[in-house]
Each structure stands twice: as C-alpha cells, then as structure tokens.
Design a protein around this motif. Structure first.
Motif, PDB file in Angstrom:
ATOM      1  N   THR A 104      27.997  44.779  47.137  1.00  0.00           N
ATOM      2  CA  THR A 104      28.393  43.910  48.246  1.00  0.00           C
ATOM      3  C   THR A 104      28.770  42.518  47.754  1.00  0.00           C
ATOM      4  O   THR A 104      28.381  42.091  46.665  1.00  0.00           O
ATOM      5  CB  THR A 104      27.259  43.796  49.276  1.00  0.00           C
ATOM      6  OG1 THR A 104      26.052  43.396  48.608  1.00  0.00           O
ATOM      7  CG2 THR A 104      27.036  45.135  49.968  1.00  0.00           C
ATOM      8  N   TRP A 105      29.519  41.817  48.585  1.00  0.00           N
ATOM      9  CA  TRP A 105      30.047  40.498  48.217  1.00  0.00           C
ATOM     10  C   TRP A 105      28.931  39.518  47.867  1.00  0.00           C
ATOM     11  O   TRP A 105      29.106  38.652  46.997  1.00  0.00           O
ATOM     12  CB  TRP A 105      30.892  39.925  49.356  1.00  0.00           C
ATOM     13  CG  TRP A 105      30.072  39.490  50.546  1.00  0.00           C
ATOM     14  CD1 TRP A 105      29.693  40.255  51.612  1.00  0.00           C
ATOM     15  CD2 TRP A 105      29.505  38.193  50.765  1.00  0.00           C
ATOM     16  NE1 TRP A 105      28.918  39.539  52.481  1.00  0.00           N
ATOM     17  CE2 TRP A 105      28.794  38.249  51.994  1.00  0.00           C
ATOM     18  CE3 TRP A 105      29.522  36.991  50.063  1.00  0.00           C
ATOM     19  CZ2 TRP A 105      28.116  37.153  52.508  1.00  0.00           C
ATOM     20  CZ3 TRP A 105      28.842  35.892  50.586  1.00  0.00           C
ATOM     21  CH2 TRP A 105      28.148  35.985  51.796  1.00  0.00           C
ATOM     22  N   ASP A 106      27.763  39.649  48.532  1.00  0.00           N
ATOM     23  CA  ASP A 106      26.667  38.690  48.323  1.00  0.00           C
ATOM     24  C   ASP A 106      25.696  39.137  47.239  1.00  0.00           C
ATOM     25  O   ASP A 106      24.671  38.507  47.026  1.00  0.00           O
ATOM     26  CB  ASP A 106      25.910  38.461  49.628  1.00  0.00           C
ATOM     27  CG  ASP A 106      25.288  39.740  50.185  1.00  0.00           C
ATOM     28  OD1 ASP A 106      25.454  40.818  49.563  1.00  0.00           O
ATOM     29  OD2 ASP A 106      24.639  39.668  51.245  1.00  0.00           O
ATOM     30  N   ARG A 107      26.017  40.248  46.547  1.00  0.00           N
ATOM     31  CA  ARG A 107      25.200  40.784  45.458  1.00  0.00           C
ATOM     32  C   ARG A 107      23.843  41.315  45.916  1.00  0.00           C
ATOM     33  O   ARG A 107      22.950  41.536  45.097  1.00  0.00           O
ATOM     34  CB  ARG A 107      25.022  39.762  44.333  1.00  0.00           C
ATOM     35  CG  ARG A 107      26.335  39.296  43.750  1.00  0.00           C
ATOM     36  CD  ARG A 107      26.150  38.321  42.626  1.00  0.00           C
ATOM     37  NE  ARG A 107      26.897  37.091  42.882  1.00  0.00           N
ATOM     38  CZ  ARG A 107      27.113  36.148  41.990  1.00  0.00           C
ATOM     39  NH1 ARG A 107      26.644  36.282  40.765  1.00  0.00           N
ATOM     40  NH2 ARG A 107      27.781  35.068  42.307  1.00  0.00           N
TER      41      ARG A 107
ATOM     42  N   TRP B 289      32.826  35.118  41.585  1.00  0.00           N
ATOM     43  CA  TRP B 289      32.366  36.502  41.499  1.00  0.00           C
ATOM     44  C   TRP B 289      33.092  37.416  42.475  1.00  0.00           C
ATOM     45  O   TRP B 289      33.663  38.440  42.091  1.00  0.00           O
ATOM     46  CB  TRP B 289      30.860  36.524  41.759  1.00  0.00           C
ATOM     47  CG  TRP B 289      30.166  37.787  41.379  1.00  0.00           C
ATOM     48  CD1 TRP B 289      29.628  38.097  40.165  1.00  0.00           C
ATOM     49  CD2 TRP B 289      29.913  38.923  42.222  1.00  0.00           C
ATOM     50  NE1 TRP B 289      29.061  39.353  40.201  1.00  0.00           N
ATOM     51  CE2 TRP B 289      29.214  39.878  41.450  1.00  0.00           C
ATOM     52  CE3 TRP B 289      30.200  39.223  43.564  1.00  0.00           C
ATOM     53  CZ2 TRP B 289      28.805  41.104  41.962  1.00  0.00           C
ATOM     54  CZ3 TRP B 289      29.798  40.444  44.068  1.00  0.00           C
ATOM     55  CH2 TRP B 289      29.109  41.379  43.281  1.00  0.00           C
ATOM     56  N   TRP B 290      33.067  37.078  43.745  1.00  0.00           N
ATOM     57  CA  TRP B 290      33.629  37.957  44.765  1.00  0.00           C
ATOM     58  C   TRP B 290      35.165  37.977  44.712  1.00  0.00           C
ATOM     59  O   TRP B 290      35.786  39.033  44.857  1.00  0.00           O
ATOM     60  CB  TRP B 290      33.123  37.540  46.136  1.00  0.00           C
ATOM     61  CG  TRP B 290      33.802  38.192  47.303  1.00  0.00           C
ATOM     62  CD1 TRP B 290      34.394  37.578  48.360  1.00  0.00           C
ATOM     63  CD2 TRP B 290      33.935  39.603  47.547  1.00  0.00           C
ATOM     64  NE1 TRP B 290      34.899  38.493  49.252  1.00  0.00           N
ATOM     65  CE2 TRP B 290      34.629  39.764  48.762  1.00  0.00           C
ATOM     66  CE3 TRP B 290      33.553  40.745  46.845  1.00  0.00           C
ATOM     67  CZ2 TRP B 290      34.947  41.009  49.306  1.00  0.00           C
ATOM     68  CZ3 TRP B 290      33.874  41.989  47.373  1.00  0.00           C
ATOM     69  CH2 TRP B 290      34.554  42.116  48.587  1.00  0.00           C
TER      70      TRP B 290
ATOM     71  N   LYS C   3      37.531  41.427  44.204  1.00  0.00           N
ATOM     72  CA  LYS C   3      38.676  41.777  45.047  1.00  0.00           C
ATOM     73  C   LYS C   3      39.926  41.974  44.195  1.00  0.00           C
ATOM     74  O   LYS C   3      40.684  42.935  44.399  1.00  0.00           O
ATOM     75  CB  LYS C   3      38.915  40.687  46.094  1.00  0.00           C
ATOM     76  CG  LYS C   3      37.856  40.619  47.172  1.00  0.00           C
ATOM     77  CD  LYS C   3      38.246  39.683  48.306  1.00  0.00           C
ATOM     78  CE  LYS C   3      38.249  38.238  47.890  1.00  0.00           C
ATOM     79  NZ  LYS C   3      38.523  37.335  49.040  1.00  0.00           N
TER      80      LYS C   3
ATOM     81  N   GLN D 194      30.783  40.972  36.936  1.00  0.00           N
ATOM     82  CA  GLN D 194      31.587  41.578  37.996  1.00  0.00           C
ATOM     83  C   GLN D 194      32.609  42.568  37.461  1.00  0.00           C
ATOM     84  O   GLN D 194      32.996  43.514  38.162  1.00  0.00           O
ATOM     85  CB  GLN D 194      32.284  40.512  38.844  1.00  0.00           C
ATOM     86  CG  GLN D 194      33.135  39.516  38.094  1.00  0.00           C
ATOM     87  CD  GLN D 194      32.358  38.243  37.808  1.00  0.00           C
ATOM     88  OE1 GLN D 194      31.235  38.308  37.279  1.00  0.00           O
ATOM     89  NE2 GLN D 194      32.926  37.099  38.159  1.00  0.00           N
TER      90      GLN D 194
ATOM     91  N   TRP E  41      37.716  43.834  52.134  1.00  0.00           N
ATOM     92  CA  TRP E  41      37.857  42.412  51.776  1.00  0.00           C
ATOM     93  C   TRP E  41      38.094  41.546  53.009  1.00  0.00           C
ATOM     94  O   TRP E  41      38.686  40.466  52.927  1.00  0.00           O
ATOM     95  CB  TRP E  41      38.938  42.216  50.724  1.00  0.00           C
ATOM     96  CG  TRP E  41      40.303  42.818  50.984  1.00  0.00           C
ATOM     97  CD1 TRP E  41      40.765  43.413  52.106  1.00  0.00           C
ATOM     98  CD2 TRP E  41      41.373  42.843  50.039  1.00  0.00           C
ATOM     99  NE1 TRP E  41      42.057  43.824  51.933  1.00  0.00           N
ATOM    100  CE2 TRP E  41      42.460  43.503  50.671  1.00  0.00           C
ATOM    101  CE3 TRP E  41      41.521  42.398  48.727  1.00  0.00           C
ATOM    102  CZ2 TRP E  41      43.681  43.702  50.030  1.00  0.00           C
ATOM    103  CZ3 TRP E  41      42.738  42.615  48.101  1.00  0.00           C
ATOM    104  CH2 TRP E  41      43.799  43.249  48.737  1.00  0.00           C
TER     105      TRP E  41
ATOM    106  N   ASP F 261      36.872  39.090  54.680  1.00  0.00           N
ATOM    107  CA  ASP F 261      35.879  38.010  54.638  1.00  0.00           C
ATOM    108  C   ASP F 261      36.360  36.754  55.370  1.00  0.00           C
ATOM    109  O   ASP F 261      35.640  35.761  55.439  1.00  0.00           O
ATOM    110  CB  ASP F 261      35.514  37.660  53.189  1.00  0.00           C
ATOM    111  CG  ASP F 261      36.740  37.408  52.322  1.00  0.00           C
ATOM    112  OD1 ASP F 261      37.776  36.939  52.851  1.00  0.00           O
ATOM    113  OD2 ASP F 261      36.681  37.693  51.113  1.00  0.00           O
TER     114      ASP F 261
ATOM    115  N   GLY G 255      32.583  44.388  50.581  1.00  0.00           N
ATOM    116  CA  GLY G 255      32.169  44.776  49.242  1.00  0.00           C
ATOM    117  C   GLY G 255      32.944  46.009  48.828  1.00  0.00           C
ATOM    118  O   GLY G 255      34.004  46.315  49.382  1.00  0.00           O
TER     119      GLY G 255
ATOM    120  N   VAL H  88      31.745  31.286  46.911  1.00  0.00           N
ATOM    121  CA  VAL H  88      30.795  32.048  47.725  1.00  0.00           C
ATOM    122  C   VAL H  88      29.471  31.308  47.723  1.00  0.00           C
ATOM    123  O   VAL H  88      28.958  30.986  46.661  1.00  0.00           O
ATOM    124  CB  VAL H  88      30.616  33.467  47.142  1.00  0.00           C
ATOM    125  CG1 VAL H  88      29.559  34.208  47.922  1.00  0.00           C
ATOM    126  CG2 VAL H  88      31.922  34.229  47.220  1.00  0.00           C
TER     127      VAL H  88
END
Length: 543
Positions: free
Chosen positions: A28-31, A329-330, A334, A394, A456, A458, A487, A543
């Motif tokens: 996921t985007w927030d790890r 990271w995110w 993507k 990542q 994606w 977001d 994610g 992020v």
C-alpha cells in the motif's frame, strides 16, 4: 510453515463452484502493507454478473502474448561484494535475504526473482578496472582468465542458485579489454576495427568461463549502452554494423561449441532510439540475435513498439533502470508499475530488471573516479547496512508484486504468459492492470490466472485523498468483486484450460480434473531497517 486450504472437490459429473480468489498480495501507498499476504478467511467467488463496479477489469484469456522470463536486477561486483560482506557479518540475514528475493516456492512469502544480469569484467560498480584478458595483443585470448572476476561474484551467484536453480544469468560487457580500443582503456572510446573479428572469441570464453564455474548462461549481450562513451567508467560506442558483425561471429562460435541454447541479445540501450539502432541491427544481422534489450533513461516505454512493429518475431527484454536515492516512495512505485513491471511487459518485454541488486545506504561502492549515478546516487533493490541489517526498497516491493504473478505454480513448471486485459467503468483511469496465465505441468491441473493492479487514485494533484476503488473482475462470463486500496495488489484464481461457465455459474468436469490448492504462508520476520524512499524520475509529490 505453510498452511493450505483445498477448494471443494465435488463428486464426478456434479457441477463445481465457480472460480475463487484465495490468494492476495499487497503493498500500500502508506507502507502499512509491504508485499503482504492477505489470504481471505472465505474466498472471493466469481458469480453470475451483476452491475459493474466503479472500475471493471475484463480479463481475456483468448488473447495470449509473450511468456515472461522473469524479474530481477544486476549482480555487479559491488552488489556481490556487499552481499558477501553481509554473509560474513550476519549469515542468517544473508540467507534470509536471498530466500526472500529469489526463492520461488509456491505459496511462500518470497518474491521469486529469477533473472540476473552480470557484467563481463569491470563496470561502474567495480573496485577497479579489469577485463578478463588484459594482455596486449592477445587475439587468441590464451591469457583469458575467468577468475579475474572477483571470487565473491561467483560465490554469491552460486548461493543464489542454491536458492533458485532456475535463475537466468544474462552476461553483458561494459567494454572490451582496453588494448582493443582506440581509447587504450576500458573507459570510453570504441573497439578498433582490426579486433572486430577477434572479439567474439573473448565473449565465447566468457560464456564458457561461467559455465565452467557451474553457472549456466541464459543469454549474452554484445555491449552495454553502445551509444554511450564516458571517460570515467567502462563504456564503448559501437555502431549497429559493428555490433551485428560481432553478434554474427559469436552466434556461430556458440553454436559450434555446444552452446546453441544461449541467446544473443542486442542493443541494451534506451527507449528513445528504439526505432533506429535496434531496427538497423536486426536488418544487418537479425539471424544472429534472439532480440534486443532496453533501458529506461531516455524516451518512453511505448517506444518499444517501434521495434516490435518492425520485428514482431524478435524478443524484447527490459534490463536496466535505477532508482535515485531520496526520491518519493509512492511516486516511484506508481512510475515503476506504469512503465516497467506492467508497462514494459504490455509493450512485449519478456523481463523486468533494475540496476544493482544491493548497495549500501549511499549507493556505494562505485568505481573510483566515476561520475556514474551522480547527485544523490543510485538506489538498489535492497540496501544493506553496515550493522548486518537490510532494507528492501520500493524497487523491490513493486517488482515483487509483479514477479509473484508469473512465477511457476509447479516446481519446474512454466512461467506466466501475458494475456488480454482492459479496464472499464467510471474510474477506469484509477487502475493500471496487467494480466497473466500460468500453465501447469499436468494437463489435468487448472491454470492460474493472475492480475497485478495499481490503484493510483490518490488525488495528489489537488489534495491528498487516497481512494479505494470498488472493482468488478470479469472472466469467462462470470464476475468477482474486490475493493482495491491505493497501492499495488496481486491476486489470482484457477480455472480449467478450456471451457466456461454455464448460465447458473457452474461447470461440469470429469474425473481427471484436479482442483488446485490455495496455499499461504505467514509473513516471516525480517531484520530490516526503516524503508527509505527513491527512483529515477524527478518528483515533487511528498507522502
């Protein structure tokens, strides 16, 4: 430990419940989830279709494209040194890391990476300049010595092969020996014309040298980045004509020495000239080459089509891209999914590789004096720290999600093939999807159908608002529903090789039909540091 659940097996000639999704892996985007198994307590069923979701993934198994040979990165001298040092510092972590990256056991919490690119001689990530024959004028290569490569390169490769003996090793020179070049050094310059006919013997000996070390070679490229000349590290410019002559000579030598299965791959450079150099190379010497390889540093992934359209029967490999230390990271994930792990495959690539497998936190060690990977430095798949801990980046997590979709279901079985997929619905733009089918060793066993889905959505261009997308998945006239968080999610189901559902959502089968297990393994504990962020693209989003 592995636990398994057997899907219901009903009596002969009775209908069986529709396909079911048991296996889900997610980052996921927030790890909060990092390549995490989310095996549901009850399956997600394919049922009679109803209204579509905000997005609607349509998987078309009647459209079958290229087999995917795998994912991985380059084992440079520096990566091998870093990993060898980890082995000395903390052998338990070393073994755990190799298994986490390269083990391909079905159901295990592992990425199943299986493609490694290895420089022949020095690169910009070596302790010093060297070739495998530095004896001036030795056109017979009687002084060729595979052991000029550091011993730890071979020992780490052998350790990786002990974890996964199906690892594909792809050799690539960064430069011919310096005495063969007009620069007089491995750094920069071009191959002298009088050595064009001799050079294939050097490359043959490199293949034989690895084979003699017990390391089978899958492919060899003629020259890394043949349009790049840099005086600070091993490089060599080479025209399509010269590369074609070398490839033709090498193909003959390989065939004559019992190595006809080793592929010869051309180009190994950026997307921006995909319609020029590699096309000219195939026009000059197409019979010698299995195909060509691309890197990410200039142009766009869709340029691969320029080559594919010109030579649709030639193979395409994607073999290099580097993360940048300090990038977001995110945003990186993507970009990687969109352009590499789904995108490059969508444009007919058979592989997806990053640059270094492992480096330290500063992107070192590098060749002394090189300006390669300038600025904040190149980030590897995994950062290895001086205290013996390691941190997958990542690059690894995004790649692992894609690799999980195509690794063999059966030990020794085939890898996945890309199949048709499209996305509809009001939020079709929110999902980036690749779809694959993996065949089985036994014709009685059901095939595995997998999808890799990037959500994606977001809303980062306005305000940060990660939005899960309720999605329907259409397959053979049936429909499943899953809500994808922002994610990357990889999931799969099983179905017979042929046939479809009856109108009541069931189908009949005979006594030879084998219903596959859904296998899951609890995530192990890894001794890792905090996950630091990065990639090769410039980003402003945080992020």
């Amino acid at each position: 430990m592995r636990s398994s659940q057997l899907l219901p097996l009903l009596a002969f000639a009775h209908p069986i419940a529709s396909q079911q999704i048991w296996d889900i892996w997610q980052t996921t985007w927030d790890r909060s989830k990092l390549f995490t198994s989310l095996a549901p307590s009850t399956p997600i069923n394919f049922v009679t279709p109803g209204p579509i979701g905000s997005a609607d993934i349509v998987v078309s198994d009647s459209q079958v494209f290229q087999t995917i040979e795998g994912f991985g990165a380059s084992l440079t001298d520096s990566s091998a040194l870093i990993l060898n040092n980890l082995k000395s510092k903390n052998s338990g972590n070393y073994n755990n890391l190799l298994k986490y990256m390269f083990n391909s056991a079905d159901g295990a919490n592992v990425a199943g990476l299986n493609y490694i690119r290895v420089p022949i001689g020095a690169s910009d990530f070596s302790a010093g300049l060297y070739s495998l024959d530095d004896t001036n004028g030795d056109t017979s290569f009687s002084s060729f010595n595979i052991n000029r490569s550091p011993s730890y390169l071979f020992s780490v490769l052998k350790d990786i092969r002990a974890v996964n003996d199906r690892i594909k090793v792809h050799l690539v020179p960064w430069s011919p020996p310096g005495w063969m070049k007009d620069s007089g050094t491995m750094n920069g310059g071009s191959l002298k014309s009088q050595y064009v006919s001799a050079y294939p013997t050097y490359l043959l000996k490199a293949v034989q040298g690895f084979q003699n070390q017990g390391i089978p070679v899958y492919a060899i490229s003629i020259q890394n980045e043949p349009q790049n000349s840099n005086p600070t590290y091993p490089t060599c410019t080479m025209t399509p004509s010269v590369e074609g002559q070398i490839g033709t000579g090498l193909r003959t030598l390989l065939n004559n020495n019992g190595l006809s299965s080793v592929k010869v791959v051309g180009y190994e450079h950026n997307w921006d000239t995909a319609g020029a150099y590699p096309v000219q190379l195939m026009q000059n010497a197409g019979n010698a080459f299995a195909g060509v390889a691309f890197h990410c540093y200039a142009g766009g992934v869709a340029n691969q089509d320029s080559f594919h359209n010109a030579f649709p029967n030639k193979e395409i490999y994607f073999t290099e891209c580097a993360g940048t230390i300090g990038s977001d990271w995110w945003s990186d994930i993507k970009w990687y999914i969109d352009n590499l792990w789904v995108g490059s495959l969508e444009h007919n690539s058979k592989s997806g590789l990053m640059w270094n497998i492992a480096l330290d936190g500063n992107g070192n060690p590098k060749l002394p004096g090189t300006n390669s990977c300038g600025g904040s430095g190149c980030r590897p798949l995994v950062t290895v720290n001086s205290d013996g801990s390691y941190s997958p980046n990542q690059e690894f997590y995004s790649m692992a999600q894609a690799s999980k979709a195509i690794i063999p279901k059966d030990a020794g079985g085939p890898f996945g093939q890309r199949i048709g997929v499209s996305v509809g619905g009001s939020l079709n733009w929110a999902l980036r999807v690749g779809a694959y089918v993996t065949h089985r060793v036994s014709s009685a066993d059901w095939l595995r159908y997998s999808i890799v889905v990037l959500n994606w959505d977001d809303n980062a261009s306005t305000s940060w608002n990660p939005t899960p997308v309720k999605t329907t998945i259409e397959f053979r006239g049936m429909q499943a529903t899953y809500t994808f968080p922002v994610g990357v999610t990889t999931l799969w189901w099983f179905a017979p090789a042929t046939g479809g559902f009856a109108s009541n959502g069931t189908f009949a089968f005979n006594a030879t039909t084998s219903v596959p297990k859904a296998t899951h393994t609890a995530a192990p504990t890894h001794n890792v540091t905090a996950h630091n962020g990065t990639a090769h693209v410039n980003v402003t989003e945080s992020v």
